[in-house]
Scaffold this active site. Structure first.
Site, PDB file in Angstrom:
ATOM      1  N   LYS A  55      91.341  37.652  14.774  1.00  0.00           N
ATOM      2  CA  LYS A  55      92.061  36.724  13.905  1.00  0.00           C
ATOM      3  C   LYS A  55      92.049  37.106  12.422  1.00  0.00           C
ATOM      4  CE  LYS A  55      93.614  33.259  16.527  1.00  0.00           C
ATOM      5  NZ  LYS A  55      94.999  32.738  16.467  1.00  0.00           N
ATOM      6  N   SER A 305      89.748  40.146  22.932  1.00  0.00           N
ATOM      7  CA  SER A 305      90.230  39.543  21.689  1.00  0.00           C
ATOM      8  C   SER A 305      89.170  38.835  20.877  1.00  0.00           C
ATOM      9  CB  SER A 305      91.376  38.572  21.991  1.00  0.00           C
ATOM     10  OG  SER A 305      90.976  37.607  22.941  1.00  0.00           O
TER      11      SER A 305
END
Length: 321
Positions: A55, A305
């Site tokens: 992110k 991720s």
């Protein structure tokens, strides 16, 4: 011929903007996973990224686009946790005040981390209600809303992940990437579109939070009434409009995995590769191991991720499933 969503120059500029502020995460080949899957498997370790997930790539690039007045006023966002931490870190690094709204049931570990990075944290309602609260506060306080996925600067920042993959493994055949709202997946698909259009980018969603899969079925970005999955990082209640448009044109599609498969993938990663992925971060591997992805062409890159998981939840998942 379709026109890619970003030019090569735009994506390279976004990557240069990030500079050395974020990690160039390793791409690791796993012999064990390759044997199990029957195809060469590499892991893109965004679980080792700053703040524990991909992110920061999009959050930092977005915040660096603020003008002087926006920087002075501050930013606000909504997140189940990983984007909250990324915005808090990126904003503090840029000298900008940040507020993050998180669903009431959000990970307390992620909430504490967001505060530790300098953000004001507000816990509020369901994921959908938290979105509305963030929009309301943005207007009340005159703050700039940093969308967790449906934003071109965020997507361009995330594309840097795929640029690294292509440099480290030029002959990659398939990329499996987890999907919440679609920010990372659309960034990866955008980079593939301009640099390696033959690469098959597959999106992976939990069955209990399948907004992008439903969007593909209906031909438009949709919002779900409710979501339920162990993968809190993939609990976005809607698909981003920009993200859907990119993925509809530049990905091979969306496949679904159930929570049991996700937890099994987490366990295998920890046992055999010594890598800790949060549930959402293990979704891509779950899809590969269950055969959800049609005939993946190798080499396959599975994007891990994120790696932010509560210790208590981790113990429960590993012991009880």
């Amino acid at each position: 011929m379709k026109t890619p969503p970003f030019t090569r120059t735009r994506l390279e500029e976004a990557r240069a903007d990030l500079g050395h502020a974020v990690h160039r995460t390793p791409l690791i080949h796993s012999t064990t996973l390759s044997e199990v899957a029957g195809v060469p498997v590499h892991l893109k370790c965004e679980n080792l990224q700053k703040t524990g997930s991909f992110k920061v790539r999009g959050a930092l690039h977005r915040i660096r686009q603020l003008d002087a007045r926006e920087r002075e006023r501050g930013v606000i966002t909504i997140s189940a946790g990983n984007h909250a931490q990324a915005v808090a870190w990126a904003a503090s690094a840029a000298g900008v005040a940040s507020t993050v709204v998180m669903p009431e049931a959000a990970s307390r570990t992620k909430a504490r981390a967001s505060r530790g990075y300098g953000a004001e944290v507000i816990l509020h309602g369901t994921p959908g209600e938290a979105f509305e609260k963030a929009f309301e506060l943005a207007e009340e306080r005159d703050l700039t809303f940093v969308h967790p996925f449906d934003d071109e600067h965020v997507v361009a920042g995330h594309a840097s992940c795929m640029l690294e993959i292509l440099e480290d493994l030029p002959d990659v055949g398939t990329v499996l990437v987890p999907v919440g709202g679609g920010g990372l997946a659309s960034g990866i698909a955008s980079a593939a579109a301009v640099k390696a259009p033959d690469v098959a980018v597959w999106c992976v969603e939990p069955e209990g939070a399948a907004a992008m899969h439903r969007s593909f079925e209906l031909g438009r970005a949709v919002q779900l009434d409710s979501v339920s999955t162990v993968a809190d990082g993939l609990k976005a209640p809607m698909a981003g409009k920009l993200n859907f448009e990119i993925l509809r044109e530049w990905s091979r599609g969306v496949v679904l995995v159930d929570d049991d498969a996700i937890v099994s993938a987490m366990k295998l990663l920890l046992e055999r590769t010594k890598l800790l992925a949060e549930p959402g971060g293990a979704a891509g591997l779950a899809a590969l191991l269950t055969g959800a992805t049609p005939d993946p062409r190798g080499p396959v890159v599975v994007v891990l991720s994120g790696g932010n998981v509560d210790a208590e939840l981790l113990g429960t998942l590993l012991l009880d499933g």
